[in-house]
Design an enzyme around this catalytic site. Sequence first.
Site, PDB file in Angstrom:
ATOM      1  N   GLY A  40       0.835  -1.210   0.000  1.00 40.86           N
ATOM      2  CA  GLY A  40       0.000   0.000   0.000  1.00 40.86           C
ATOM      3  C   GLY A  40       0.865   1.254   0.000  1.00 40.86           C
ATOM      4  N   GLY A  56      -0.201   4.356   0.051  1.00 39.91           N
ATOM      5  CA  GLY A  56      -0.991   5.517   0.491  1.00 39.91           C
ATOM      6  C   GLY A  56      -0.251   6.262   1.597  1.00 39.91           C
ATOM      7  N   VAL A 111       0.099  -7.837  -4.636  1.00 43.73           N
ATOM      8  CA  VAL A 111       0.626  -8.978  -3.882  1.00 43.73           C
ATOM      9  C   VAL A 111      -0.433 -10.071  -3.989  1.00 43.73           C
ATOM     10  CG1 VAL A 111       1.401  -9.840  -1.642  1.00 43.73           C
ATOM     11  CG2 VAL A 111       1.912  -7.491  -2.305  1.00 43.73           C
ATOM     12  N   ASP A 119     -14.188   9.029  11.625  1.00 45.16           N
ATOM     13  CA  ASP A 119     -13.871   7.960  10.675  1.00 45.16           C
ATOM     14  C   ASP A 119     -15.032   7.012  10.393  1.00 45.16           C
ATOM     15  OD1 ASP A 119     -11.343   9.005  10.631  1.00 45.16           O
ATOM     16  OD2 ASP A 119     -10.302   7.178  11.256  1.00 45.16           O
ATOM     17  N   HIS A 141      10.499  37.431   3.908  1.00 45.21           N
ATOM     18  CA  HIS A 141      11.580  36.903   3.083  1.00 45.21           C
ATOM     19  C   HIS A 141      12.781  36.599   3.958  1.00 45.21           C
ATOM     20  CE1 HIS A 141      14.188  36.302  -0.348  1.00 45.21           C
ATOM     21  NE2 HIS A 141      15.078  37.084   0.258  1.00 45.21           N
TER      22      HIS A 141
HETATM   23  C1  LIG Z   1      -0.661   5.333  11.519  1.00 46.81           C
HETATM   24  C2  LIG Z   1      -1.705   6.404  11.395  1.00 46.81           C
HETATM   25  C3  LIG Z   1      -1.313   7.713  11.196  1.00 46.81           C
HETATM   26  C4  LIG Z   1      -2.269   8.728  11.093  1.00 46.81           C
HETATM   27  N1  LIG Z   1      -1.846  10.002  10.899  1.00 46.81           N
HETATM   28  C5  LIG Z   1      -2.750  10.992  10.796  1.00 46.81           C
HETATM   29  C6  LIG Z   1      -2.328  12.336  10.641  1.00 46.81           C
HETATM   30  O1  LIG Z   1      -1.141  12.634  10.600  1.00 46.81           O
HETATM   31  N2  LIG Z   1      -3.282  13.293  10.560  1.00 46.81           N
HETATM   32  C7  LIG Z   1      -4.618  12.990  10.603  1.00 46.81           C
HETATM   33  O2  LIG Z   1      -5.436  13.905  10.515  1.00 46.81           O
HETATM   34  N3  LIG Z   1      -5.044  11.723  10.738  1.00 46.81           N
HETATM   35  C8  LIG Z   1      -4.148  10.722  10.837  1.00 46.81           C
HETATM   36  N4  LIG Z   1      -4.578   9.439  11.025  1.00 46.81           N
HETATM   37  C9  LIG Z   1      -6.029   9.185  11.057  1.00 46.81           C
HETATM   38  C10 LIG Z   1      -6.621   9.596  12.411  1.00 46.81           C
HETATM   39  O3  LIG Z   1      -5.969   8.899  13.444  1.00 46.81           O
HETATM   40  C11 LIG Z   1      -8.118   9.305  12.419  1.00 46.81           C
HETATM   41  O4  LIG Z   1      -8.718   9.925  11.319  1.00 46.81           O
HETATM   42  C12 LIG Z   1      -8.764   9.827  13.687  1.00 46.81           C
HETATM   43  O5  LIG Z   1      -8.175   9.276  14.838  1.00 46.81           O
HETATM   44  C13 LIG Z   1     -10.264   9.534  13.677  1.00 46.81           C
HETATM   45  O6  LIG Z   1     -10.824  10.035  14.837  1.00 46.81           O
HETATM   46  P1  LIG Z   1     -12.173   9.439  15.438  1.00 46.81           P
HETATM   47  O7  LIG Z   1     -12.472  10.287  16.631  1.00 46.81           O
HETATM   48  O8  LIG Z   1     -13.191   9.325  14.378  1.00 46.81           O
HETATM   49  O9  LIG Z   1     -11.846   7.949  15.894  1.00 46.81           O
HETATM   50  P2  LIG Z   1     -10.641   7.249  16.631  1.00 46.81           P
HETATM   51  O10 LIG Z   1      -9.489   8.145  16.820  1.00 46.81           O
HETATM   52  O11 LIG Z   1     -10.407   5.964  15.913  1.00 46.81           O
HETATM   53  O12 LIG Z   1     -11.226   6.965  18.078  1.00 46.81           O
HETATM   54  C14 LIG Z   1     -12.276   6.093  18.293  1.00 46.81           C
HETATM   55  C15 LIG Z   1     -12.280   5.676  19.742  1.00 46.81           C
HETATM   56  O13 LIG Z   1     -13.478   4.947  20.001  1.00 46.81           O
HETATM   57  C16 LIG Z   1     -13.189   3.889  20.887  1.00 46.81           C
HETATM   58  N5  LIG Z   1     -14.240   2.879  20.742  1.00 46.81           N
HETATM   59  C17 LIG Z   1     -14.508   2.075  19.685  1.00 46.81           C
HETATM   60  N6  LIG Z   1     -15.588   1.315  19.941  1.00 46.81           N
HETATM   61  C18 LIG Z   1     -16.021   1.655  21.173  1.00 46.81           C
HETATM   62  C19 LIG Z   1     -17.109   1.245  21.981  1.00 46.81           C
HETATM   63  N7  LIG Z   1     -17.966   0.306  21.580  1.00 46.81           N
HETATM   64  N8  LIG Z   1     -17.261   1.802  23.199  1.00 46.81           N
HETATM   65  C20 LIG Z   1     -16.395   2.757  23.643  1.00 46.81           C
HETATM   66  N9  LIG Z   1     -15.353   3.196  22.907  1.00 46.81           N
HETATM   67  C21 LIG Z   1     -15.177   2.667  21.681  1.00 46.81           C
HETATM   68  C22 LIG Z   1     -11.805   3.421  20.437  1.00 46.81           C
HETATM   69  O14 LIG Z   1     -11.170   2.707  21.458  1.00 46.81           O
HETATM   70  C23 LIG Z   1     -11.129   4.754  20.130  1.00 46.81           C
HETATM   71  O15 LIG Z   1     -10.485   5.239  21.288  1.00 46.81           O
HETATM   72  C24 LIG Z   1      -3.640   8.405  11.162  1.00 46.81           C
HETATM   73  C25 LIG Z   1      -4.050   7.096  11.380  1.00 46.81           C
HETATM   74  C26 LIG Z   1      -3.093   6.099  11.499  1.00 46.81           C
HETATM   75  C27 LIG Z   1      -3.541   4.694  11.738  1.00 46.81           C
END
Ligand SMILES: Cc1cc2nc3c(=O)[nH]c(=O)nc-3n(C[C@H](O)[C@H](O)[C@H](O)COP(=O)(O)OP(=O)(O)OC[C@H]3O[C@@H](n4cnc5c(N)ncnc54)[C@H](O)[C@@H]3O)c2cc1C
Length: 472
Positions: free
Chosen positions: A181, A183, A238, A313, A445
Amino acid sequence: MSTKTQLAIIGGGPGGYTAAFLAADLGMEVTLIDLNKNPGGTCLYWGCIPSKAYLHVAKLLNEAKEASNWGINFGEPKIDIDKLRAFKEEVVNANTSGTGQLVKQRKINYIQGKASFVNSTTLSVDKVDGGKEEVVFENAILATGSIPAHIPGLTIDSPRVMDSTDALELEDIPNKLLVVGGGVIGMELGSVYASLGSKVTVVELMPALLPGADKDIVKVFQKSIEPKFEKILLKTKVAKLEDTGSSIKIELEGENLEETKLEFDKALISIGRTPVTKGLGIENTNINLSDRGFVQTDDKCQTSDPKIFAIGDICEGPMLAHKASAEGKVAVEVIAGHKVAFEPAAIPGVVYTDPEVAWAGLTEIEAKEQGIKVKVSRFPWAASGRARTMDRSDGLTKLIIDPETDRILGVGIVGPGAGELIAEGTLAIEMAANAKDLSLTIHAHPTLSETVMEAAEVYFGLATHLYRPKRK
Ligand SMILES: Cc1cc2nc3c(=O)[nH]c(=O)nc-3n(C[C@H](O)[C@H](O)[C@H](O)COP(=O)(O)OP(=O)(O)OC[C@H]3O[C@@H](n4cnc5c(N)ncnc54)[C@H](O)[C@@H]3O)c2cc1C
């Protein structure tokens, strides 16, 4: 035990905790539920923050290597992997204990556990301490985020096959690493391992790296980053992946491949992420999911169950922390009765490699796909004094402009610091600035930000440091 709350938030990532903090600041009584001890989610524990700690170190290693071109030799770096991992953990702990403090200061009811809907007004929480709690809410925000996508056959149960969370554990520095990947996550984590000394091969199915970004930007990026990798194989699949007990053997399918069978010490599968919608009792509510498995919401972040909102997300759109937090704020304001909607003109995307890649607003690809007439104005960093002082003339700044109004519709940047520079472009798009606004704004600058101003000057055929007269 049963709790009544005005607002229940399920998931404490950047979407959920931002929403919780704003709601508390607006005077709401908030219950935030997450599996972790402190809020932070993917972003703080296994995403943005730990990856950027390593990428900071990777950039330092690259610069130390380049320094020999300027008469300075640091010698071969000695890497203490335990100390490096400890640095990452310190960064994560500092951030997550900070969010924990902010929860306490705002008097938010934080429950550590797994929540699921019993119906449209009640949650059942399996607490981490073994207890159970019922939470009855007036409104709820679902923010459970995403997890790495698993493709049968590719994601095998083997200690040699990693997803992004495993890769961030930095167990070792494999001699030969396969990254499936090309990406954002694959290129970022691939870069980290490459600068630590792994021979990294990237396999990408699409014809270009960073799908979604404009070709000219990706071309500059690839030319600059390619020497740091062993191989970058595009339009390649792959087809088979197997753990031999001492290595990972793969078979490739694609055009013009010199070899179709390769062997690695470890593999990182970074082929995307899927929304967390299972095990949440969504079937006990009136929430609708899209065909692609995302929670459907409107521009108020409201689901088809009117008391339940969804952000981040788990909803359609770019999987980015700042998109999640911006949606979180909208959802809370809607609940508070404010007249707001989630309708950004631009959501910046950044790849924190070296060089960095960043874009905001309309891309050239999107303009073409949507039949929008645009003019594109480019300023190569070879003409930037500041880029020369850094020996980094490999960058490019481009503006996508509406030829009727001269309005800035999109900005793309590749080069060191692109992730910071994109903020000016994002603001320009949000404020409906036109090319004249950018060209007349005095930029300090020598800075890389001058490339934004000069890209606007190029549009008028009047760039100081680039002779490119306007075609009649
Ligand atoms: C390696 C990596 C690098 C990244 N780098 C960037 C970056 O540089 N910039 C950027 O903008 N984004 C980046 N991202 C993406 C970013 O992390 C996500 O877009 C962001 O965290 C999404 O936020 P969220 O609040 O939707 O969910 P999340 O951050 O995924 O949080 C969801 C939370 O819900 C909890 N949860 C799930 N189910 C339950 C349940 N049933 N009960 C209670 N809690 C629950 C989980 O434990 C988690 O803590 C990266 C992601 C990865 C994997």
